[in-house]
Write a protein that holds these residues in place. Structure first.
Motif: not given
Lengths: 323, 122
Positions: A95, A99, A103, A196
């Protein structure tokens, strides 16, 4: 005779060095004796060797019997825990990196080759996680020496061993799983993709803009502490997952870890300027109202998190004292 | 899936074999200790037991002897016979004590079992 030597070597190679020579010598004597007996029953030497070695069976199994245990890479007592930990850590790393890659793709238009590279990177990371977790469990398994244990353990169960409370199985398991996934994802992102974390918004000309949440100028000072804190949180949550059996000692240890993690957090926010000091100004360029809100809420949210944690620690301790 | 009579019998036989093996496993130590008043090496012990209808596989006995020695229930000595080194095992003082207690327990158990099984018969 060569077959006998090969058989003996196959058997003793798994034994500890100090007993190897002894077993080798003994087996050699015994097998020769058995072969001779069969030969006297009118079998040829080769036939007799075949009968004897097949009677003794798989040399690996014979070796296990000498060790008084079955040899596993990861034995049954750890296998369930191994699977659980592997699943959590692999999911969390996936995960986190997914992610981060997403991004990266959204904000820096990448060509197809770079996109493929970042997915290959995820695959490699997963492979490494798998290898490390397996290696750690393998070492734990190896460190267990059952050679000198009695043939059968006769642990006497007393009423004292009965859990004091109904096990909080499901909730503690789910809490631990989410907690560890969340902390591992945070650890990965904060170290490899800190951008992020930010306030996402559209600029006046409808382009997506991100205002950094953390103060990257002082990152060298606070990041090691935050890493330590996240590591402690991960250990605490994995403990909840590893054993759902209620044990007072384990619960106190988890509370202790949570207290340390909270103390580190408080110490970091008091000592370092962890939040981007110009966050409000940067937001106000695009959105004045949001800037005012962020300015007013950032520090209060941090303290709310701290107080929730302290309240949870106190509540859990109170509950545990009552048990 | 329906089993034929022959298949069912075969399945039962292999199940019984497994259960008998389990039953005997618990008696191995007692059987071995009972025959080690005089020193014996592995294969001679197998034959001695076999002569008395107590079958034990070599691959089970050799490791078991070492384990019992490690637990100090047996003493061992090396001897050279016809140029071949042999490891002889004999019951130790501690082994004798354990053996007698074990024997007593077994006798009681045997009595209980006989009662149970004969009761079932009548």
């Amino acid at each position: 005779m060569k077959k006998i030597d090969i058989y003996i070597e196959e058997c003793v190679k798994h034994l500890p060095k100090k007993t190897r020579e002894d077993v080798r010598k003994e087996l050699k004597g015994e097998i020769s004796e058995m072969v001779e007996t069969h030969q006297s029953e009118s079998l040829s030497e080769e036939e007799a060797i075949k009968v004897v070695l097949e009677e003794l069976g798989d040399p690996k199994e014979l070796s296990d019997r000498y060790l008084n245990k079955k040899s596993y890479l990861i034995g049954p007592q750890y296998y369930a825990m191994y699977k659980k930990v592997l699943r959590i850590v692999m999911t969390a790393v996936f995960i986190g990196l997914f992610v981060a890659s997403l991004v990266n793709i959204i904000f820096n238009p990448l060509d197809i080759q770079e996109i493929i590279q970042s997915f290959v990177g995820i695959f490699n990371a997963e492979l490494q996680v798998f290898a490390w977790v397996t290696l750690i469990f393998m070492l734990v398994e190896r460190s267990e020496n059952t050679e000198n244990e009695p043939l059968e353990k006769l642990d006497v169960w007393t009423i004292k061993d009965l859990p004091k409370d109904m096990p909080t199985q499901k909730s503690s398991l789910i809490e631990g799983m989410f907690g560890s996934i969340f902390a591992i994802v945070a650890l990965v992102l904060i170290n490899f993709k800190i951008e992020v974390f930010g306030v996402y918004m559209f600029t006046n000309n409808r382009a997506l803009d991100v205002v950094a949440l953390f103060n990257e100028a002082t990152i060298d000072q606070w990041l090691p502490w935050i890493n330590a804190m996240l590591a402690i949180i991960i250990v605490g949550n994995l403990l909840k997952v590893a054993s759902i059996k209620f044990s007072k000692k384990k619960e106190w240890f988890i509370i202790f870890l949570q207290a340390i993690a909270t103390s580190i957090f408080v110490w970091v926010i008091v000592s370092f300027e962890i939040i981007n000091p110009t966050i409000a100004q940067e937001i106000s360029i695009n959105n004045e109202a949001l800037a005012t809100m962020v300015d007013g809420l950032t520090s209060s949210i941090i303290w709310v998190i701290v107080f929730i944690n302290i309240a949870e620690i106190l509540y859990k301790s109170y509950k545990l004292l009552k048990v | 899936m329906c089993l034929t009579g022959g298949e069912r019998m075969k399945e039962n036989d292999s199940m019984v074999d497994g259960l008998v093996l389990e039953l005997r496993r618990g008696l191995l130590i007692l059987g071995v200790l009972s025959q080690l008043d005089q020193k014996e090496y592995g294969y001679s012990l197998i034959q001695k037991l076999q002569d008395k209808n107590f079958v034990i596989e070599a691959g089970t006995l050799y490791p078991l002897l070492r384990r019992l020695e490690k637990q100090e229930l047996l003493d061992s000595t090396w001897d050279l016979v016809e140029n071949r080194p042999r490891r002889y095992y004999q019951i130790s003082k501690k082994g004798k004590e354990i053996y007698h207690s074990l024997k007593k327990e077994y006798m009681l158990l045997n009595e209980t079992m006989l009662n149970l099984l004969q009761g079932e018969k009548s």
